[in-house]
Enzyme design. Structure first.
Site, short mmCIF file in Angstrom:
data_model
loop_
_atom_site.label_atom_id
_atom_site.label_comp_id
_atom_site.label_asym_id
_atom_site.label_seq_id
_atom_site.Cartn_x
_atom_site.Cartn_y
_atom_site.Cartn_z
N ASP A 45 26.80 6.65 -10.79
CA ASP A 45 26.84 5.67 -11.85
C ASP A 45 25.56 4.84 -11.74
O ASP A 45 24.95 4.79 -10.67
CB ASP A 45 28.09 4.80 -11.66
CG ASP A 45 28.14 3.64 -12.62
OD1 ASP A 45 28.03 3.86 -13.83
OD2 ASP A 45 28.29 2.49 -12.14
N LEU A 46 25.16 4.19 -12.83
CA LEU A 46 23.95 3.36 -12.78
C LEU A 46 24.29 1.87 -12.64
O LEU A 46 24.09 1.27 -11.59
CB LEU A 46 23.11 3.58 -14.04
CG LEU A 46 22.40 4.92 -14.18
CD1 LEU A 46 21.69 5.01 -15.53
CD2 LEU A 46 21.41 5.14 -13.05
N ASP A 47 24.83 1.28 -13.71
CA ASP A 47 25.05 -0.17 -13.75
C ASP A 47 26.02 -0.62 -12.67
O ASP A 47 27.13 -0.10 -12.55
CB ASP A 47 25.60 -0.58 -15.12
CG ASP A 47 24.60 -0.31 -16.24
OD1 ASP A 47 23.40 -0.19 -15.95
OD2 ASP A 47 25.05 -0.23 -17.41
N ASP A 54 30.94 2.19 -8.72
CA ASP A 54 31.59 0.93 -8.35
C ASP A 54 32.93 0.73 -9.04
O ASP A 54 33.68 -0.18 -8.66
CB ASP A 54 30.67 -0.25 -8.68
CG ASP A 54 30.54 -0.45 -10.18
OD1 ASP A 54 30.94 -1.52 -10.67
OD2 ASP A 54 30.04 0.45 -10.88
#
Length: 238
Positions: free
Chosen positions: A16-18, A188
């Site tokens: 995941d990025l954000d 997250d």
């Protein structure tokens, strides 16, 4: 590092990025503020536009077209276009104005400061495994120095439904040429990243950045294979 399920062979990692590779909260806050300011200055009817007004417009569009939720960029663009139509602009001018507004949004959206820990960890992991980014958002890794670590980036909308739907997870496995079970997904969010990945047949790593207790988190639906509190902990798998 805490294990909840046996970790099988790993042939690739997806991320995941954000809020997984960097803190996205201040980025979104600033981007929303600057985007609203642009709209307020762009059209006289928007001078008193407030965040809750824009949120109402977004929700109205989603209610009318539920599937637009899966593409946050198009959802925002269409919301702005509809708002401009609503104040009397022609379809052509509304499209043009929405395009300008989205360019301003993109300018701020990718002003992201990536921690050195993230760079070091991705570089080390990339020497052993192919890495892929899977995001529901619209940050552009090439604009803040992360794209070089990834084989490719998958985005909700163009590449399938948003996580936790399995579209992008399955596409990642197909493009990597590995089975879903050989991928370790790192994220997250316990719903979109952990539950979404596990239900799609992947292994999942939860990065617990806020010191939460997995046994007492309301959105804990499925156990991840492992839990870490810092991205650098993944280096122990090498």
């Amino acid at each position: 590092m805490r294990f909840y399920r046996p970790l099988g062979p790993v042939a690739a990692l997806t991320f995941d990025l954000d809020d997984t590779l960097y803190d996205n909260r201040p980025v979104i806050l600033r981007t929303e503020q600057e985007s609203l300011r642009f709209l307020q200055e762009y059209h006289p009817r928007f001078r008193t536009l407030q965040p809750e007004d824009f949120l109402h417009l977004r929700q109205a569009l989603r209610q009318a077209e539920p599937e637009i939720y899966h593409d946050v960029t198009e959802w925002r663009r269409r919301t702005i276009e509809q708002a401009l139509l609503g104040v009397g602009e022609t379809p052509e001018k509304a499209r043009h104005g929405a395009g300008l507004a989205m360019a301003e949004f993109a300018r701020w959206r990718s002003r992201i400061e990536v921690p050195q820990e993230t760079h070091r960890t991705l570089k080390a992991l990339g020497q052993k495994w192919p890495l892929v980014a899977i995001t529901n958002g619209n940050a552009e890794p090439e604009k803040f120095g992360l794209s070089g670590y990834f084989e490719f980036v998958l985005r909700a909308g163009p590449d399938g439904r948003a996580k936790p739907a399995g579209d992008m997870y399955r596409l990642a496995a197909k493009r990597l040429g590995v089975t879903a079970a050989e991928i370790l997904h790192v994220g997250d969010d316990l719903t979109t990243d952990v539950a979404g990945a596990v239900r799609s047949g992947l292994q999942a790593c939860w990065i617990n950045l806020r010191g939460e207790d997995l046994m007492h988190v309301s959105d804990s639906r499925l156990l991840p294979h492992l839990e870490i509190s810092a991205l650098a902990s993944l280096s122990a798998l090498i």
